[in-house]
Design a protein around this motif. Sequence first.
Motif, mmCIF file in Angstrom:
data_model
loop_
_atom_site.group_PDB
_atom_site.id
_atom_site.type_symbol
_atom_site.label_atom_id
_atom_site.label_comp_id
_atom_site.label_asym_id
_atom_site.label_seq_id
_atom_site.Cartn_x
_atom_site.Cartn_y
_atom_site.Cartn_z
ATOM 1 N N PRO A 116 -4.654 23.345 70.973
ATOM 2 C CA PRO A 116 -5.634 22.748 71.903
ATOM 3 C C PRO A 116 -5.860 23.576 73.164
ATOM 4 O O PRO A 116 -6.890 23.417 73.820
ATOM 5 N N TYR A 117 -4.892 24.440 73.510
ATOM 6 C CA TYR A 117 -5.025 25.232 74.733
ATOM 7 C C TYR A 117 -5.433 26.672 74.454
ATOM 8 O O TYR A 117 -5.367 27.525 75.338
ATOM 9 N N PHE A 118 -5.876 26.930 73.207
ATOM 10 C CA PHE A 118 -6.240 28.307 72.875
ATOM 11 C C PHE A 118 -7.303 28.852 73.828
ATOM 12 O O PHE A 118 -7.224 30.000 74.262
ATOM 13 N N GLN A 119 -8.304 28.030 74.131
ATOM 14 C CA GLN A 119 -9.393 28.511 74.976
ATOM 15 C C GLN A 119 -8.885 28.889 76.366
ATOM 16 O O GLN A 119 -9.366 29.848 76.968
ATOM 17 N N LEU A 153 -11.822 28.184 65.303
ATOM 18 C CA LEU A 153 -13.130 28.578 65.829
ATOM 19 C C LEU A 153 -14.285 27.787 65.240
ATOM 20 O O LEU A 153 -15.268 27.508 65.926
ATOM 21 N N HIS A 154 -14.195 27.433 63.990
ATOM 22 C CA HIS A 154 -15.360 26.882 63.294
ATOM 23 C C HIS A 154 -15.258 25.367 63.085
ATOM 24 O O HIS A 154 -15.885 24.818 62.182
ATOM 25 N N ASN A 155 -14.506 24.713 63.920
ATOM 26 C CA ASN A 155 -14.401 23.259 63.864
ATOM 27 C C ASN A 155 -15.784 22.647 64.147
ATOM 28 O O ASN A 155 -16.356 22.880 65.210
ATOM 29 N N PRO A 156 -16.351 21.872 63.218
ATOM 30 C CA PRO A 156 -17.716 21.346 63.414
ATOM 31 C C PRO A 156 -17.832 20.347 64.553
ATOM 32 O O PRO A 156 -18.942 19.997 64.964
ATOM 33 N N THR A 176 -12.893 40.653 67.985
ATOM 34 C CA THR A 176 -13.895 40.453 66.938
ATOM 35 C C THR A 176 -13.789 39.037 66.376
ATOM 36 O O THR A 176 -12.699 38.464 66.301
ATOM 37 N N HIS A 177 -14.943 38.490 65.957
ATOM 38 C CA HIS A 177 -14.996 37.111 65.461
ATOM 39 C C HIS A 177 -16.272 36.963 64.644
ATOM 40 O O HIS A 177 -17.069 37.914 64.525
ATOM 41 N N ARG A 178 -16.489 35.759 64.120
ATOM 42 C CA ARG A 178 -17.690 35.509 63.308
ATOM 43 C C ARG A 178 -18.460 34.301 63.838
ATOM 44 O O ARG A 178 -19.083 33.568 63.072
#
Length: 344
Positions: A116-119, A153-156, A176-178
Amino acid sequence: MSYPVALSPRVRAVLPGWHGPQAPAPTHQVPGAGDALERALGWVEGALPRFDPAADGRARPGPPGSALLELVVVLRQLYHQDLPAPLAARVGRCLDGAAEAFLRGGFRHRMLRATPYFQYYAWLVACLLDTGRLPAAERDALQHLVDRGHADLHNPTHPPHGVLELRYVLDLAGVTHRLPDHRTLYEADVLAAPLDPLYVTEVEAYAVTHVVYYLSDMGLIPLHSLDEAQHADCVHAVDTLLDLYLCFGNWDLIAELLLCRPTLGAEHTPRDQYALECLLLAQHADGSMPGPHFDPRMHEALPAERRADYAFARSYHTTLVVAMTLADRLYGQGRPDARNGAAR
C-alpha cells in the motif's frame, strides 16, 4: 477587475483594508514576497525533525512518511529553481536531512515491504535520486519491485489521476513500466469532464492541480501534452477553482492553483496579484502558513506543550506549497526547461 464580495471570515481577517469589489487592482509587483519565501524556508528547515517518520516517537499526520514525502517533492522542485545562493543552500541542507530520514532505521525497509505504501517509496526514491541524494542502486531496487509486480500497477480500482501520478513518478525515477500514456490517462480523468463549481469537491480540486503538476513536472516545464480544446478547458477549470477558493480563504489550494497558471501559459492577472497578496498577509510571523484546518482559537486553547504539534500538522503542507509557488513566481518564470539546472 472585480473581486468576490462573499468573502469568508478567514479572508476578511487578513484583509482589514479591503473595501469591496471596486477596490483597485494591486500592482504587478508583490512587495515582501522574497522575505516571505525566506521566512517559509526558514520555518521548514527549523521543523525538519518533525518531518522525520522515526524521530522522537511522535505521531505524524497522514500515512507513514506522508509528511516526509510532501517535503521531498517540494524540495526537489525548489532544487531546480534558480534560487539565490543562500536559499539554494538552505534547500540543499533540507534535502540532506530528508535523505538521512529516509535511510535511517527501518523506515526505508518498511516502505519496501508494504505494497500500500509503494507509491510513497517510489516518490521518495525518484525525488532523492533526481537531487543526487541516493545511489543508483536505489533505482535498481525500485525497478525490481515493478518487474516483480509488487507495485500492483494495473489494479483496475486505481483512479486515473492515481495512475497518472504513478506513471509520472516512475518516469521521473527512470524506471521502465507498461502504464498507459499521458493522453489516455488524462482523457479518463476529472479534467476531461466539465467542472461545475457548485458541486466540485475539495478532493476533485486537488485532483485538478495534481494532474497539471504530473503533466508539467511539478510546474518546472510548460504543459504541452494537451490539444487546444483540452488546454482551454484546463485553464478554465483552474481559473474557476481559483476564484472559488479565494472566496473561501483556502491558502493551500490557492497556492497550488497559482502554480498551475504559468505552467499553462496563462497571463499574470490582477486576480493572481490579489491572491498572492492574500497569501503574504496570511503568513504567520514564524514563516508558517495556516492550513485549511488550522483554528487559531483551538491552537491558543491547547496546553503550551501541544501547540507546536498542532501547528505543524495543520500548517506544514500549506507552508510547503506557498514556498513553492512564491519561488516559482520570483525565480522560475521564463525558463523553457528548469531541469537544465539539475547538475547544480
